[in-house]
Design a protein around this motif. Structure first.
Motif, PDB file in Angstrom:
ATOM      1  N   ASP A 148       0.827  -1.207   0.000  1.00  0.00           N
ATOM      2  CA  ASP A 148       0.000   0.000   0.000  1.00  0.00           C
ATOM      3  C   ASP A 148       0.861   1.256   0.000  1.00  0.00           C
ATOM      4  O   ASP A 148       0.453   2.305  -0.506  1.00  0.00           O
ATOM      5  CB  ASP A 148      -0.926   0.027   1.219  1.00  0.00           C
ATOM      6  N   ASP A 149       2.040   1.160   0.601  1.00  0.00           N
ATOM      7  CA  ASP A 149       2.959   2.296   0.594  1.00  0.00           C
ATOM      8  C   ASP A 149       3.676   2.435  -0.749  1.00  0.00           C
ATOM      9  O   ASP A 149       3.993   3.550  -1.179  1.00  0.00           O
ATOM     10  CB  ASP A 149       4.005   2.139   1.709  1.00  0.00           C
ATOM     11  N   ALA A 205       2.416   4.276  19.269  1.00  0.00           N
ATOM     12  CA  ALA A 205       2.975   5.337  20.102  1.00  0.00           C
ATOM     13  C   ALA A 205       2.163   6.620  19.950  1.00  0.00           C
ATOM     14  O   ALA A 205       1.685   6.939  18.853  1.00  0.00           O
ATOM     15  CB  ALA A 205       4.430   5.579  19.711  1.00  0.00           C
ATOM     16  N   SER A 206       2.028   7.343  21.040  1.00  0.00           N
ATOM     17  CA  SER A 206       1.215   8.561  21.023  1.00  0.00           C
ATOM     18  C   SER A 206       1.764   9.620  20.088  1.00  0.00           C
ATOM     19  O   SER A 206       1.027  10.505  19.643  1.00  0.00           O
ATOM     20  CB  SER A 206       1.099   9.122  22.441  1.00  0.00           C
ATOM     21  N   LYS A 207       3.045   9.552  19.758  1.00  0.00           N
ATOM     22  CA  LYS A 207       3.628  10.543  18.849  1.00  0.00           C
ATOM     23  C   LYS A 207       3.198  10.339  17.391  1.00  0.00           C
ATOM     24  O   LYS A 207       3.403  11.216  16.557  1.00  0.00           O
ATOM     25  CB  LYS A 207       5.157  10.513  18.933  1.00  0.00           C
ATOM     26  N   ILE A 208       2.611   9.178  17.116  1.00  0.00           N
ATOM     27  CA  ILE A 208       2.146   8.895  15.750  1.00  0.00           C
ATOM     28  C   ILE A 208       0.786   9.535  15.544  1.00  0.00           C
ATOM     29  O   ILE A 208      -0.175   9.220  16.243  1.00  0.00           O
ATOM     30  CB  ILE A 208       2.062   7.380  15.479  1.00  0.00           C
ATOM     31  N   LYS A 209       0.692  10.416  14.598  1.00  0.00           N
ATOM     32  CA  LYS A 209      -0.561  11.094  14.272  1.00  0.00           C
ATOM     33  C   LYS A 209      -1.086  10.560  12.933  1.00  0.00           C
ATOM     34  O   LYS A 209      -0.310  10.309  12.015  1.00  0.00           O
ATOM     35  CB  LYS A 209      -0.351  12.611  14.189  1.00  0.00           C
ATOM     36  N   GLY A 210      -2.408  10.396  12.851  1.00  0.00           N
ATOM     37  CA  GLY A 210      -3.003   9.945  11.599  1.00  0.00           C
ATOM     38  C   GLY A 210      -3.306   8.465  11.535  1.00  0.00           C
ATOM     39  O   GLY A 210      -3.821   7.982  10.524  1.00  0.00           O
ATOM     40  N   TRP A 211      -2.975   7.728  12.612  1.00  0.00           N
ATOM     41  CA  TRP A 211      -3.367   6.305  12.669  1.00  0.00           C
ATOM     42  C   TRP A 211      -4.832   6.254  13.086  1.00  0.00           C
ATOM     43  O   TRP A 211      -5.202   6.751  14.137  1.00  0.00           O
ATOM     44  CB  TRP A 211      -2.505   5.562  13.674  1.00  0.00           C
ATOM     45  N   VAL A 212      -5.677   5.645  12.255  1.00  0.00           N
ATOM     46  CA  VAL A 212      -7.106   5.551  12.548  1.00  0.00           C
ATOM     47  C   VAL A 212      -7.514   4.076  12.516  1.00  0.00           C
ATOM     48  O   VAL A 212      -7.318   3.393  11.504  1.00  0.00           O
ATOM     49  CB  VAL A 212      -7.946   6.345  11.525  1.00  0.00           C
ATOM     50  N   ASP A 213      -8.048   3.579  13.615  1.00  0.00           N
ATOM     51  CA  ASP A 213      -8.504   2.186  13.637  1.00  0.00           C
ATOM     52  C   ASP A 213      -9.651   2.009  12.655  1.00  0.00           C
ATOM     53  O   ASP A 213     -10.553   2.852  12.567  1.00  0.00           O
ATOM     54  CB  ASP A 213      -8.979   1.813  15.044  1.00  0.00           C
ATOM     55  N   ASN A 214      -9.630   0.907  11.908  1.00  0.00           N
ATOM     56  CA  ASN A 214     -10.707   0.617  10.953  1.00  0.00           C
ATOM     57  C   ASN A 214     -10.789  -0.887  10.755  1.00  0.00           C
ATOM     58  O   ASN A 214      -9.791  -1.603  10.922  1.00  0.00           O
ATOM     59  CB  ASN A 214     -10.479   1.343   9.624  1.00  0.00           C
ATOM     60  N   PRO A 215     -11.979  -1.425  10.423  1.00  0.00           N
ATOM     61  CA  PRO A 215     -12.156  -2.880  10.344  1.00  0.00           C
ATOM     62  C   PRO A 215     -11.202  -3.584   9.385  1.00  0.00           C
ATOM     63  O   PRO A 215     -10.721  -4.679   9.687  1.00  0.00           O
ATOM     64  CB  PRO A 215     -13.614  -3.032   9.881  1.00  0.00           C
ATOM     65  N   ALA A 216     -10.915  -2.983   8.230  1.00  0.00           N
ATOM     66  CA  ALA A 216     -10.029  -3.632   7.252  1.00  0.00           C
ATOM     67  C   ALA A 216      -8.564  -3.526   7.651  1.00  0.00           C
ATOM     68  O   ALA A 216      -7.703  -4.144   7.016  1.00  0.00           O
ATOM     69  CB  ALA A 216     -10.243  -3.033   5.868  1.00  0.00           C
ATOM     70  N   ASP A 217      -8.253  -2.750   8.693  1.00  0.00           N
ATOM     71  CA  ASP A 217      -6.897  -2.623   9.223  1.00  0.00           C
ATOM     72  C   ASP A 217      -5.913  -2.109   8.171  1.00  0.00           C
ATOM     73  O   ASP A 217      -4.784  -2.604   8.061  1.00  0.00           O
ATOM     74  CB  ASP A 217      -6.416  -3.965   9.788  1.00  0.00           C
ATOM     75  N   VAL A 218      -6.334  -1.116   7.400  1.00  0.00           N
ATOM     76  CA  VAL A 218      -5.442  -0.484   6.427  1.00  0.00           C
ATOM     77  C   VAL A 218      -4.902   0.806   7.035  1.00  0.00           C
ATOM     78  O   VAL A 218      -5.653   1.589   7.619  1.00  0.00           O
ATOM     79  CB  VAL A 218      -6.161  -0.206   5.088  1.00  0.00           C
ATOM     80  N   HIS A 219      -3.591   0.994   6.913  1.00  0.00           N
ATOM     81  CA  HIS A 219      -2.942   2.143   7.545  1.00  0.00           C
ATOM     82  C   HIS A 219      -1.813   2.649   6.642  1.00  0.00           C
ATOM     83  O   HIS A 219      -0.632   2.366   6.892  1.00  0.00           O
ATOM     84  CB  HIS A 219      -2.394   1.761   8.922  1.00  0.00           C
ATOM     85  N   ALA A 220      -2.167   3.353   5.590  1.00  0.00           N
ATOM     86  CA  ALA A 220      -1.158   3.864   4.668  1.00  0.00           C
ATOM     87  C   ALA A 220      -0.299   4.909   5.368  1.00  0.00           C
ATOM     88  O   ALA A 220      -0.805   5.842   5.999  1.00  0.00           O
ATOM     89  CB  ALA A 220      -1.826   4.460   3.433  1.00  0.00           C
ATOM     90  N   THR A 221       1.004   4.769   5.236  1.00  0.00           N
ATOM     91  CA  THR A 221       1.936   5.674   5.908  1.00  0.00           C
ATOM     92  C   THR A 221       1.774   7.113   5.445  1.00  0.00           C
ATOM     93  O   THR A 221       2.030   8.044   6.208  1.00  0.00           O
ATOM     94  CB  THR A 221       3.380   5.201   5.676  1.00  0.00           C
ATOM     95  N   ARG A 222       1.313   7.320   4.223  1.00  0.00           N
ATOM     96  CA  ARG A 222       1.248   8.692   3.695  1.00  0.00           C
ATOM     97  C   ARG A 222       0.255   9.570   4.449  1.00  0.00           C
ATOM     98  O   ARG A 222       0.306  10.794   4.341  1.00  0.00           O
ATOM     99  CB  ARG A 222       0.907   8.672   2.202  1.00  0.00           C
ATOM    100  N   PHE A 223      -0.634   8.972   5.232  1.00  0.00           N
ATOM    101  CA  PHE A 223      -1.585   9.760   6.008  1.00  0.00           C
ATOM    102  C   PHE A 223      -1.094  10.031   7.429  1.00  0.00           C
ATOM    103  O   PHE A 223      -1.791  10.656   8.218  1.00  0.00           O
ATOM    104  CB  PHE A 223      -2.940   9.056   6.061  1.00  0.00           C
ATOM    105  N   MET A 224       0.095   9.543   7.763  1.00  0.00           N
ATOM    106  CA  MET A 224       0.609   9.676   9.124  1.00  0.00           C
ATOM    107  C   MET A 224       1.710  10.726   9.212  1.00  0.00           C
ATOM    108  O   MET A 224       2.315  11.126   8.217  1.00  0.00           O
ATOM    109  CB  MET A 224       1.151   8.332   9.614  1.00  0.00           C
ATOM    110  N   SER A 225       1.957  11.136  10.444  1.00  0.00           N
ATOM    111  CA  SER A 225       3.081  12.018  10.741  1.00  0.00           C
ATOM    112  C   SER A 225       3.566  11.688  12.144  1.00  0.00           C
ATOM    113  O   SER A 225       2.923  10.926  12.879  1.00  0.00           O
ATOM    114  CB  SER A 225       2.674  13.491  10.638  1.00  0.00           C
ATOM    115  N   ILE A 226       4.708  12.236  12.515  1.00  0.00           N
ATOM    116  CA  ILE A 226       5.290  11.984  13.826  1.00  0.00           C
ATOM    117  C   ILE A 226       5.507  13.320  14.514  1.00  0.00           C
ATOM    118  O   ILE A 226       6.189  14.202  13.978  1.00  0.00           O
ATOM    119  CB  ILE A 226       6.634  11.227  13.712  1.00  0.00           C
ATOM    120  N   SER A 227       4.904  13.468  15.693  1.00  0.00           N
ATOM    121  CA  SER A 227       5.094  14.714  16.431  1.00  0.00           C
ATOM    122  C   SER A 227       6.471  14.702  17.088  1.00  0.00           C
ATOM    123  O   SER A 227       6.916  13.681  17.612  1.00  0.00           O
ATOM    124  CB  SER A 227       4.002  14.880  17.487  1.00  0.00           C
ATOM    125  N   GLN A 228       7.150  15.822  17.044  1.00  0.00           N
ATOM    126  CA  GLN A 228       8.519  15.905  17.567  1.00  0.00           C
ATOM    127  C   GLN A 228       8.520  16.293  19.047  1.00  0.00           C
ATOM    128  O   GLN A 228       7.595  16.919  19.513  1.00  0.00           O
ATOM    129  CB  GLN A 228       9.316  16.932  16.746  1.00  0.00           C
TER     130      GLN A 228
END
Length: 529
Positions: A55-56, A506-529
Motif C-alpha cells: 500500500d505504501d 505510540a502517542s507521537k504517531i498522528k493519523g493512525w485511525v482504527d478501521n475494520p479492514a486494518d489499512v494504515h497507509a503511511t502517507r496519512f501519518m506524521s510523527i510529532s517531535q
C-alpha cells in the motif's frame, strides 16, 4: 564587550543551525510486521501485513483514506453506468512511475491481466472472477481464452480505464485499490523477471519506493518524489521490522525501537492497557476464524465426522474464557454486519448437553468410538492466539469424543506451505475480509474460485449466482445468506470467532485511525517531535 558580542553571535548561530537541522531532520516511522515477510510481488501477494508494505509502494485506481474509506487514487474520478456493469476511471494529470516514466491507463490493465493470467498463479485471481465478475475473466483464468483483450478491462486512451463486469458488484471499488489492482511497469518485469520487485529494480507508483529488503530483518521504503501528492507526504522513511514474535515486538515498542506493532500478545493486553491506555488499539476487524476440514482425505470426507467435531467445540469457553482479548464467538462464516441476517451452524441454538450428546451420536454414526478413535493433526501458526485456540480445541475433541488430536504449530510460512501442500487433516484457518459484507467471504469460498479446499456444492453456486445480478442490497444479502447456509450445512468449516485488530501505537504517531479492514497507509501519518 567585543568578546561577549562574539560569544552571543556564535550562540545565536549555533541555535539557528540546530533549529534548521531539527526542521530538516528525517522523519522515520518504524512499524512491526510479524515474524516473516512473504512475497512482495504486488500481483501475487495475498497476505495482509505484506499488504501494508505494498500500500505504501503502489496506488490503485482508488485508495483508502486513514479510516479505510474508498477515496480517489490514481484515478481522480470515475463514472458508473446505470446498469452497474461499466466503470470508467479517469486518471489524474501528469502521473509518473517512481523512475519518472509516464504512468498510463494501460499499466492498470496490464496489472489486472497479470493477476488473472494462469501463468502468474496468483491467489488473488478469484477476486476478478468471483468477488467481482469481470467480463471474460473466468474464461481467461480457465485458459479457454488466451487473448487478454477478451477480458473486460481496457484503456481506450492513456488517461482512461474502462472496467466491464458480467454482473453488478456494488462493492467493486473496495477491490480496485493497491492490494488487488496495482498497475504493472512492464519494462521492469520484462527486464528482471521475478526480480522486478527487488530494491534497485522495482519501479512503483505509490507514495514510497522500496529501497531495502533484508530477509528476516526489515524492509525500508523512502518517500517517492514522483508521487502525485508527494508534497503532502510527511514521513520520509518507513521501516517495517521483522520481529521474532509478538512479545519481542512489545519489548521493542517499549524501548522506542518500534512506533507501531502488528499485534499484541493476548496475555499482555490487560497490563498494557493499564500502563499505556490509549496507546493500546483494539478494534473490530473483518477477520473470521474457523477450523477447516480436508474433505479430500478420509475420514474427513464423512460429513457426520465433520459435524461431530464442530459440535464438540465449546465456543463460549474457548473464546470468552481461554482466548479472550476481544474475540467474539461466531457461529457463521462471514463476520456479522448490520443488515445481513447471517445463518449459523446447527449447534448455535443447542444447549451444552444436547450439543455434546449430538456430537457423540454423530461420531458413532461415522464409525468411531472409544475402541476406534480418530487420529488427526491440527495445522496452526505459532501466533499465540491461534496456537492457544488449536490446543484448546484439541483438548475438547479428546475430552468429548476421545479423538487423538495433535497440534503442529509452526511459523506462518510453514503453516501456509502445509495448506498449499494439501495433505493436512484440520487447518486452523482464517480470512480477513476486504470490506464489511458477505460477498468478500463467500466469493473466497466459491468452489469455482478453488483456493485450495476442493469443495463442490451446487446449492452454494446456485445461490451465489442468483445473488450476483441483484442490486438491491437487502435482497442480495438475503440470497447470499442462502449460499452461506449451504456452506455451513456442509461443515466444510467449523466457525469459531471473529477477531479484533490489535496494535500498540505510540502517542507521537498522528493519523493512525482504527478501521475494520486494518489499512494504515503511511502517507496519512506524521510523527510529532
Amino acid at each position: 564587550m567585543i568578546i561577549r558580542k562574539l560569544a552571543l553571535a556564535t550562540s545565536m548561530a549555533a541555535l539557528l543551525a540546530f533549529s534548521a537541522a531539527a526542521a530538516s531532520a528525517e522523519m522515520v516511522l518504524n512499524r512491526g510486521i510479524g515474524a516473516t515477510i512473504g512475497t512482495l510481488d504486488p500481483h501475487i501477494n495475498f497476505l495482509a501485513w505484506e499488504g501494508w508494505i505494498l500500500d505504501d509502494a503502489y496506488e490503485g485506481l482508488v485508495a483508502n483514506d486513514a479510516g479505510g474509506a474508498v477515496i480517489p487514487g490514481a484515478a481522480e474520478k470515475w463514472d458508473i453506468s446505470d446498469d452497474g456493469l461499466t466503470y470508467t476511471f479517469h486518471l489524474r494529470d501528469g502521473l509518473k512511475w517512481s523512475n519518472g516514466d509516464a504512468l498510463k491507463a494501460q499499466n492498470f490493465v496490464d496489472g489486472i491481466v497479470r493477476t488473472i493470467d494462469p501463468a502468474t498463479a496468483s491467489d488473488k485471481a478469484y477476486i476478478f472472477t468471483s468477488t467481482i465478475r469481470v467480463a471474460g475473466a473466468q474464461d481467461f483464468v480457465d485458459g479457454k481464452s488466451k487473448d487478454a483483450k477478451s477480458v473486460g478491462i481496457s484503456a481506450p486512451d492513456d488517461k482512461t480505464v474502462v472496467l466491464k463486469l458480467a454482473a453488478p458488484a456494488p462493492h467493486a471499488l473496495f477491490v480496485l485499490g493497491s492490494f488487488y489492482a496495482p498497475p504493472l511497469h512492464k519494462p521492469s518485469l520484462e527486464k528482471f523477471g521475478k526480480d522486478f520487485i527487488k530494491p534497485g529494480n522495482i519501479v512503483s507508483n505509490g507514495a514510497y519506493i522500496l529501497t531495502e529488503n533484508v530477509p528476516q530483518s526489515h524492509v525500508t521504503l523512502e518517500k517517492n518524489p514522483n508521487y502525485w501528492d508527494a508534497a503532502n507526504v510527511k514521513i520520509d522513511k518507513v521501516v517495517y521490522r521483522v520481529t521474532e514474535d509478538d512479545s519481542t515486538a512489545v519489548k521493542l515498542w517499549r524501548a522506542g525501537e518500534l512506533d507501531a506493532t502488528a499485534d499484541i500478545p493476548t496475555a499482555q493486553i490487560d497490563a498494557l492497557k493499564s500502563e499505556f491506555a490509549d496507546q493500546v488499539h483494539i478494534s473490530p476487524s473483518t477477520e473470521t476464524n474457523y477450523m477447516s476440514f480436508n474433505i479430500t482425505k478420509p475420514p474427513f470426507d464423512n460429513i457426520k465426522l465433520r459435524q461431530a467435531l464442530s459440535m464438540a467445540i465449546d465456543r463460549d469457553t474457548l473464546v470468552n474464557k481461554v482466548v479472550k482479548a476481544g474475540y467474539v464467538v461466531n457461529y457463521g462464516y462471514a463476520v456479522p454486519i448490520p443488515g445481513y441476517d447471517a445463518p449459523k451452524v446447527a449447534e448455535a441454538t443447542m444447549s451444552k448437553e444436547d450439543r455434546i450428546a449430538k456430537a457423540k451420536a454423530l461420531y458413532a454414526e461415522a464409525g468411531f468410538g472409544p475402541d476406534k478413535p480418530v487420529s488427526l493433526t491440527i495445522e496452526s501458526s505459532n501466533n499465540d492466539v491461534y496456537k492457544k485456540q488449536a490446543e484448546t480445541v484439541a483438548v475438547m475433541w479428546k475430552q468429548v469424543l476421545g479423538v487423538d488430536a495433535k497440534v503442529n504449530a509452526q511459523d506462518r510460512d510453514g503453516w501456509l506451505a502445509a495448506f498449499n501442500a494439501g495433505g493436512w487433516d484440520v487447518f486452523n484457518d482464517n480470512l480477513i475480509g476486504d470490506f464489511p459484507g458477505p460477498e468478500t467471504y463467500l466469493a473466497y469460498m466459491d468452489p469455482r474460485a478453488e483456493v485450495g479446499y476442493h469443495w463442490k456444492n451446487p446449492a452454494f453456486e446456485a445461490a451465489f449466482d442468483k445473488a450476483m445480478p441483484l442490486t438491491d442490497q437487502k435482497e442480495r444479502w438475503k440470497v447470499l445468506a442462502e449460499a452461506e447456509k449451504a456452506l455451513l450445512d456442509d461443515y466444510l468449516v467449523a466457525p469459531i470467532a471473529s477477531s479484533p485488530n490489535r496494535h500498540l501505537v505510540a502517542s507521537k504517531i498522528k493519523g493512525w485511525v482504527d478501521n475494520p479492514a486494518d489499512v494504515h497507509a503511511t502517507r496519512f501519518m506524521s510523527i510529532s517531535q
